[in-house]
Write a protein that holds these residues in place. Structure first.
Motif, PDB file in Angstrom:
ATOM      1  N   MET A  25      14.347  -0.317   6.431  1.00 39.67           N
ATOM      2  CA  MET A  25      15.023  -0.667   7.443  1.00 39.67           C
ATOM      3  C   MET A  25      15.954  -0.536   8.108  1.00 39.67           C
ATOM      4  N   ALA A  26      17.017  -0.760   6.646  1.00 39.31           N
ATOM      5  CA  ALA A  26      18.890  -0.430   6.984  1.00 39.31           C
ATOM      6  C   ALA A  26      18.375   1.236   6.738  1.00 39.31           C
ATOM      7  N   ARG A  27      18.342   1.689   6.213  1.00 41.89           N
ATOM      8  CA  ARG A  27      18.534   2.804   5.914  1.00 41.89           C
ATOM      9  C   ARG A  27      17.044   3.706   6.487  1.00 41.89           C
ATOM     10  N   PRO A  28      16.437   3.674   7.395  1.00 41.79           N
ATOM     11  CA  PRO A  28      15.722   4.419   7.551  1.00 41.79           C
ATOM     12  C   PRO A  28      15.773   6.379   7.286  1.00 41.79           C
ATOM     13  N   GLY A  29      15.011   7.047   7.109  1.00 40.67           N
ATOM     14  CA  GLY A  29      15.204   8.506   7.219  1.00 40.67           C
ATOM     15  C   GLY A  29      16.123   9.085   5.531  1.00 40.67           C
ATOM     16  N   THR A  30      16.300   8.132   4.860  1.00 40.16           N
ATOM     17  CA  THR A  30      16.843   8.374   4.023  1.00 40.16           C
ATOM     18  C   THR A  30      15.926   8.115   2.567  1.00 40.16           C
ATOM     19  N   THR A  31      16.454   8.867   1.436  1.00 36.71           N
ATOM     20  CA  THR A  31      14.746   8.793   0.511  1.00 36.71           C
ATOM     21  C   THR A  31      15.493   7.816  -1.359  1.00 36.71           C
ATOM     22  N   SER A  61       0.769  -1.194   0.047  1.00 35.66           N
ATOM     23  CA  SER A  61       0.305   0.246   0.233  1.00 35.66           C
ATOM     24  C   SER A  61       0.766   1.267  -0.240  1.00 35.66           C
ATOM     25  N   LEU A  62       0.233   2.495  -0.601  1.00 38.81           N
ATOM     26  CA  LEU A  62       1.124   3.793  -0.212  1.00 38.81           C
ATOM     27  C   LEU A  62       0.075   4.257   0.721  1.00 38.81           C
ATOM     28  N   LEU A  63       0.945   5.390   1.748  1.00 39.98           N
ATOM     29  CA  LEU A  63       0.661   6.011   2.560  1.00 39.98           C
ATOM     30  C   LEU A  63       1.747   7.767   2.287  1.00 39.98           C
ATOM     31  N   VAL A  64       0.753   8.529   2.484  1.00 37.47           N
ATOM     32  CA  VAL A  64       1.961   9.954   2.303  1.00 37.47           C
ATOM     33  C   VAL A  64       1.867  10.578   4.621  1.00 37.47           C
ATOM     34  N   PRO A  65       2.924  10.706   5.267  1.00 38.00           N
ATOM     35  CA  PRO A  65       2.977  11.549   6.081  1.00 38.00           C
ATOM     36  C   PRO A  65       1.660  11.586   7.146  1.00 38.00           C
ATOM     37  N   PRO A 101      14.380  23.752   6.788  1.00 41.90           N
ATOM     38  CA  PRO A 101      13.281  23.316   7.918  1.00 41.90           C
ATOM     39  C   PRO A 101      12.647  22.288   8.146  1.00 41.90           C
ATOM     40  N   ALA A 102      12.441  21.395   6.808  1.00 41.63           N
ATOM     41  CA  ALA A 102      12.171  20.098   7.489  1.00 41.63           C
ATOM     42  C   ALA A 102      12.947  19.516   8.258  1.00 41.63           C
ATOM     43  N   GLU A 103      14.079  19.456   8.787  1.00 41.92           N
ATOM     44  CA  GLU A 103      14.946  18.749   9.458  1.00 41.92           C
ATOM     45  C   GLU A 103      14.642  19.307  11.338  1.00 41.92           C
ATOM     46  N   ILE A 104      13.766  20.480  11.522  1.00 37.50           N
ATOM     47  CA  ILE A 104      13.433  20.604  12.572  1.00 37.50           C
ATOM     48  C   ILE A 104      11.986  20.331  12.982  1.00 37.50           C
ATOM     49  N   GLU A 105      11.606  20.618  11.699  1.00 36.81           N
ATOM     50  CA  GLU A 105       9.810  19.831  11.645  1.00 36.81           C
ATOM     51  C   GLU A 105       9.668  18.752  12.007  1.00 36.81           C
ATOM     52  N   ASN A 106      10.724  17.368  10.706  1.00 39.12           N
ATOM     53  CA  ASN A 106      11.254  16.235  11.649  1.00 39.12           C
ATOM     54  C   ASN A 106      10.941  16.169  13.574  1.00 39.12           C
ATOM     55  N   LEU A 114       9.777  13.969   6.956  1.00 42.55           N
ATOM     56  CA  LEU A 114       9.017  12.380   7.143  1.00 42.55           C
ATOM     57  C   LEU A 114       9.829  12.208   8.540  1.00 42.55           C
ATOM     58  N   PRO A 115       8.519  12.234   9.602  1.00 43.63           N
ATOM     59  CA  PRO A 115       8.805  11.631  10.810  1.00 43.63           C
ATOM     60  C   PRO A 115       9.652  10.489  10.970  1.00 43.63           C
ATOM     61  N   LEU A 116      10.952  10.456  11.719  1.00 44.21           N
ATOM     62  CA  LEU A 116      11.136   8.834  11.840  1.00 44.21           C
ATOM     63  C   LEU A 116      10.145   8.145  13.161  1.00 44.21           C
TER      64      LEU A 116
END
Length: 522
Positions: free
Chosen positions: A330-336, A259-263, A427-432, A293-295
């Motif tokens: 699972m090995a690279r969470p938070g990366t694109t 499935s596909l989900l946005v934040p 800003p995205a870093e702070i928003e996360n 995308l919050p971890l």
């Protein structure tokens, strides 16, 4: 999917693919249409193709739609939307899904720009369609209820045009938050290339079953999983719209694998009371995508053994441009992730030069699924689609950095970056980090002019309705942030609002918010 296909009686690459699937996957379910517990409609790939033929006949014989014309669609997700897209491909017609969340004035802008020959709508949007039908110049466009495309027999044995791979087939409009909306034109070859990139990300299997709930008027809902899955012979269950309770119930009852989900929808699912008690074991992965995308959202799914991969892209890029495959999630969470095969990604500075590894640069993409260009309706009635690209490259406006192994991480919008005392702040870093704080429902960070520092970051927070949200203070927010980021990145001010101004696509309207803050209206 990449093997050479027999054209048969289909004269377009996309139509040829579905004609072939009608034979090789005749008894495999293509689309299930409806919510769990409802008497939904399902059709196998053989039936799917027969219905495409009927819709083709009506478009061509009943409404005289010809190659190069546009067919607009206004409605909730429905299998007929996908059938009509394939029928348009068969005729060399351009399919243009409309954002039903837009106001009438915004829809008029799109219709006046694209000048569709036919507008198809569902019953839920009949009133809006009728309103648009009264507009000046609307007599050039026919309006029809979606069921009329298929509820009666259509003319048969009409001559089909020869449609080339580079023929435009999809016209999708951007949200227009910074001006008039622009229509990105995608070709048949581009949609097929995008499906191959999606296959690289998901590793589609014969037994896969995709649960599709995001709106098909956007390339995310249409082109990340839904259309690529069908092109790969994979079953799709289609909900009219996203509802967290229905998503959870469908996973438990229908047993989808993907499935596909946005934040925002990830959070809605995690916060739902049935989250912990729902059987999610059928899922082998969920895809998502966003610069913010919050971890903690990823971790909630990872804790239940469900990898959350990433798809990065834009309306203009197809959108599958950078992917974190499920087997790496699972090995690279938070990366694109990495560019799929055939895609090129460069991170460039303001002078257009590639930046060294580890430095931040604007993400620029060249790939076979990138749009042909933007649609423009010239005054003399001639349409062109040759702008928006520079030597085939599309500049996304997003910033990213690349690791030594080629893995890319999106750090935010280039235009959102602020410079405070000579230091770059994203800003995205702070928003996360803000979204990982208990009590924060929504947030955004932007820069305000400052006499001493040039700009300073300001956080705007919407408290949750929980007990933690009710007691949340500026001091608590700053204390949470200073554990993880440098002092110069800390917001100089935290503003609490009941809601954030957003566009019809749900994007925070930072220019509006910034104007409010600068005039002390917040």
């Amino acid at each position: 999917m990449s093997q050479r296909l027999s054209m048969g009686d289909a004269f377009s690459p996309i139509a040829a693919r579905f004609a072939a699937l009608a034979k090789t996957h005749a008894n495999v379910t293509a689309v299930r249409n409806g919510l769990p517990g409802e008497a939904g409609v399902a059709c196998d790939f053989a039936t799917f193709w027969r219905r495409v033929e009927r819709v083709t006949g009506h478009l061509q014989g009943t409404w005289a739609v010809q190659a190069g014309d546009r067919v607009a669609w206004l409605g909730l997700n429905h299998a007929l939307q996908l059938l009509t897209l394939v029928a348009c491909a068969r005729l060399g017609v351009i399919f243009m899904p409309l954002n039903y969340r837009l106001a009438a004035a915004e829809l008029r802008q799109v219709l006046q720009d694209a000048r569709p020959k036919l507008l198809v709508h569902d019953a839920d949007h009949a009133t809006m369609a009728a309103q648009l039908g009264l507009d000046e110049g609307a007599d050039e466009c026919d309006f029809v209820l979606q069921e009329r495309l298929i509820d009666t027999a259509s003319p048969r044995f009409l001559p089909l045009p020869q449609v080339q791979a580079d023929a435009p087939v999809l016209l999708v409009y951007t949200s227009g938050t910074t001006g008039k909306p622009k229509g990105a034109v995608h070709t048949q070859a581009g949609l097929l290339a995008n499906a191959q990139a999606s296959d690289f990300a998901h590793g589609f299997r014969a037994a896969d079953h995709v649960l599709s709930t995001l709106p098909l008027f956007h390339v995310g809902g249409l082109c990340i999983q839904t259309l690529p899955a069908l092109l790969c012979g994979v079953t799709v269950t289609l909900h009219p719209r996203f509802e967290p309770a229905m998503w959870l119930r469908a996973v438990a009852q229908d047993k989808p694998t993907l499935s596909l989900l946005v934040p925002a929808t990830l959070r809605a699912v995690i916060d739902h009371p049935e989250w912990q008690g729902t059987d999610l074991t059928s899922l082998r992965g969920v895809m998502t995508g966003s610069s913010t995308l919050p971890l903690s959202y990823l971790q909630a799914f990872h804790d239940r053994g469900i990898p959350v991969g990433q798809i990065y892209g834009t309306t203009e890029t197809g959108p599958v441009s950078i992917v974190l495959p499920l087997d790496q999630a699972m090995a690279r969470p938070g990366t694109t992730g990495w560019p799929p095969p055939l895609a090129q990604v460069q991170l460039r500075n303001e002078q257009g030069q590639e930046v060294p590894l580890g430095q931040v640069g604007q993400v620029c993409i060249r790939a076979p699924n990138v749009m042909r260009g933007y649609w423009q309706h010239a005054q003399e009635g001639v349409s062109s689609t040759n702008d928006g690209l520079l030597e085939g490259w599309f500049a996304t406006g997003d910033s990213g950095r690349q690791d030594v192994d080629g893995c890319i991480t999106i750090v935010g919008r280039s235009k959102d970056m602020l410079i405070s005392g000579g230091e770059n702040i994203y800003p995205a870093e702070i928003e996360n980090l803000l979204l990982s704080l208990d009590g924060v429902a929504e947030c955004t960070v932007l820069g305000l002019d400052d006499e001493r520092w040039g700009e300073v970051p300001v956080a705007v927070v919407v408290r949750s309705h929980t007990e933690a949200g009710q007691v949340l203070s500026q001091e608590m927010v700053i204390a949470h942030l200073q554990r993880s980021i440098a002092r110069f990145k800390l917001p100089r001010r935290v503003v609490f609002l009941d809601s954030l101004p957003k566009s019809a696509l749900g994007k925070v309207q930072k220019p509006v918010l910034k104007a409010q803050l600068q005039t002390d209206k917040c």
